[in-house]
Design an enzyme around this catalytic site. Structure first.
Site, mmCIF file in Angstrom:
data_model
loop_
_atom_site.group_PDB
_atom_site.id
_atom_site.type_symbol
_atom_site.label_atom_id
_atom_site.label_comp_id
_atom_site.label_asym_id
_atom_site.label_seq_id
_atom_site.Cartn_x
_atom_site.Cartn_y
_atom_site.Cartn_z
ATOM 1 N N CYS A 1 0.869 -1.175 0.000
ATOM 2 C CA CYS A 1 0.000 0.000 0.000
ATOM 3 C C CYS A 1 0.905 1.223 0.000
ATOM 4 O O CYS A 1 2.035 1.163 -0.487
ATOM 5 C CB CYS A 1 -0.945 -0.014 1.196
ATOM 6 S SG CYS A 1 -0.108 -0.038 2.802
ATOM 7 N N LEU A 2 0.452 2.315 0.576
ATOM 8 C CA LEU A 2 1.233 3.544 0.530
ATOM 9 C C LEU A 2 2.514 3.460 1.345
ATOM 10 O O LEU A 2 3.535 4.041 0.983
ATOM 11 C CB LEU A 2 0.380 4.715 1.033
ATOM 12 C CG LEU A 2 0.927 6.120 0.789
ATOM 13 C CD1 LEU A 2 1.088 6.369 -0.706
ATOM 14 C CD2 LEU A 2 0.003 7.159 1.400
#
Length: 483
Positions: free
Chosen positions: A28-29
């Site tokens: 993810c981020l």
């Protein structure tokens, strides 16, 4: 500083039990998310010693390694290449751990899977809307005037930005329809069509529906007459629950039809049948039911906070950061959007932004206390990340590691949340959940929100410094000597 991402990936691969122990991997981020075959093969201590790693933990059957924005993309690319595995989405990795999740975790995962892909569009719209609010705020920059009144030449800019800002919210059901259909296994393009159907210009928007339902100026709610069944011509601009439920129904219908319709006519039959049935159900049944459900949920939430605002704010401010650790914070995106649609603003998101700032402030205090160059670098970069809405590096890499900064952050968050809640601070949209958050606050409440921001900065820093001196052993000799 340039990093040897290949070496970092190799160390991580060895520490998690090798390529054979990986079912799927995504990122993810800020985190690597890995579905493992055997969790017992993981060497947690070895992982924590790897450069760039700020923490690791297992949640809902998925092993997560916190690295940070930017670096995580490069480490993931090297990990995939060295392990010889295919790239995967976060949703696919999470699905691998579904059997280890309880019902609540599975529900939260649905919200996370649906809203994370469209979050950039929501944030951009929120920032642009906040900028427009500042341009149109009376007395914010000029006494008794707005900037538009003082400088009429800005009117065109305001109109253009306003259109850009409203696009994501007006067509939000289309964005959710795409993401939800992808999550539920249906056709993404049909999800978009279904979402656009719910905001078709022929349907009344919320403002005109309110006027028509109240009978103002002799208006009444129009309807479709379908074989004697009256279906109100009402749109669902900015609504979440109607399209979320309708996308699930649409996907079920499509998945049921696929194995039952001959391949030769699938392209003709499946899209038509799916859209006609799901569209009819969305307008006649799902939309009205979920609209009233959404109103009931937001009214109940508002009632609770109005009944004991200081207690609700205190609990939310103290508990939001722990919810981030579990991933359950994603469900508040839907709550915020529902509050904005029904109430014209959300009181939840401002508290979220202050919680992020508080954790970043605690990490910043540790930057002043720590002496190791590596630890100071981690504290400073993770603090900056938290100040711009990404708190995982600060929490996993610094605050949880030394414990007391984490508690100081929770205290600062709770204090700031109580302050702004008692002042009825609202945000007109969702923006960057950190220092730039004031842009998305309704202009009338910006001064009080900025005061809350100061509380979220000062309280965690002060508490961390004081507690570090009193309990110097919390971070070893390094902090003790510095204190």
């Amino acid at each position: 500083m340039s990093q040897n991402y290949s070496a970092i990936a190799a160390q991580l691969l060895a520490a998690i039990g090798g390529a054979g122990n990986i079912q799927q991997a995504a990122h993810c981020l800020t985190r690597l998310r890995i579905a493992l075959r055997d969790d017992s093969l993981v060497q947690v201590d070895a992982i924590r010693q790897v450069e760039l790693v700020k923490g690791c933990f297992s949640n809902a059957g998925v092993f997560q390694i916190v690295i940070g924005a930017g670096d995580v993309d490069r480490v993931y690319a090297e990990l995939v290449a060295q392990a010889g595995i295919a790239t995967a989405t976060v949703a696919q990795v999470k699905s691998s751990g579904d059997h280890k999740q309880n019902r609540l975790q599975q529900l939260v995962k649905v919200f996370s899977d649906v809203f994370m892909p469209i979050l950039p569009a929501i944030i951009v719209a929120g920032l642009l809307m906040g900028l427009n609010n500042l341009l149109g705020a009376r007395g914010m920059f000029i006494a008794d005037k707005t900037l538009l009144q003082a400088y009429p030449g800005l009117d065109g800019v305001w109109g253009l930005i306003n259109m850009m800002a409203n696009t994501s919210f007006v067509f939000l059901p289309a964005l959710v329809g795409w993401s939800a259909a992808k999550r539920f296994g249906g056709s993404e393009i049909l999800g978009i069509v279904l979402g656009l159907l719910l905001v078709h210009p022929d349907l009344l928007n919320a403002w005109n529906y309110g006027k028509a339902a109240a009978g103002l100026d002799g208006a009444s709610v129009p309807y479709f007459d379908v074989f004697g069944l009256h279906i109100e011509k009402v749109g669902y601009q900015g609504q979440i629950l109607p399209i979320l439920a309708a996308s699930w129904v649409m996907s079920r219908i499509e998945l049921w039809l696929r194995p039952r319709v001959p391949n030769a006519i699938q392209l003709l039959v499946i899209p038509i049948v799916t859209i006609v049935i799901s569209g009819l159900l969305a307008l006649a049944v799902i939309g009205p039911l979920t609209r009233h459900l959404g109103i009931a949920i937001t009214d109940a939430l508002v009632y609770v906070f109005n009944l004991a605002p200081w207690l609700g704010a205190l609990l939310f401010g103290a508990l939001y950061a722990p919810l981030v650790l579990t991933g359950m914070h994603h469900m508040f995106i839907a709550v915020d959007l529902q509050l904005i649609a029904n109430q014209g603003g959300t009181f939840i998101w401002p508290m979220i932004a202050l919680s992020n700032i508080a954790q970043g402030s605690a990490a910043l205090a540790m930057f002043w206390l720590l002496k190791s160059p590596r630890d100071k670098s981690m504290a400073s970069t993770s603090a900056i990340s938290a100040f711009f809405g990404i708190t995982e590096p600060a929490m996993f890499g610094v605050n949880l590691r030394y414990k007391l900064p984490f508690y100081a952050g929770l205290t600062g968050s709770a204090c700031a949340a109580v302050l702004i809640t008692l002042g009825h601070v609202r945000a007109a949209a969702i923006g960057v959940g950190g220092l730039p958050a004031f842009i998305s606050i309704i202009p009338t409440f910006i001064p009080l929100f900025l005061l809350g921001t100061l509380v979220a900065i000062i309280v965690p820093i002060t508490l961390t410094l004081l507690l570090a001196r009193r309990h110097a052993a919390m971070a070893g000799d390094e902090v003790a000597q510095h204190a």
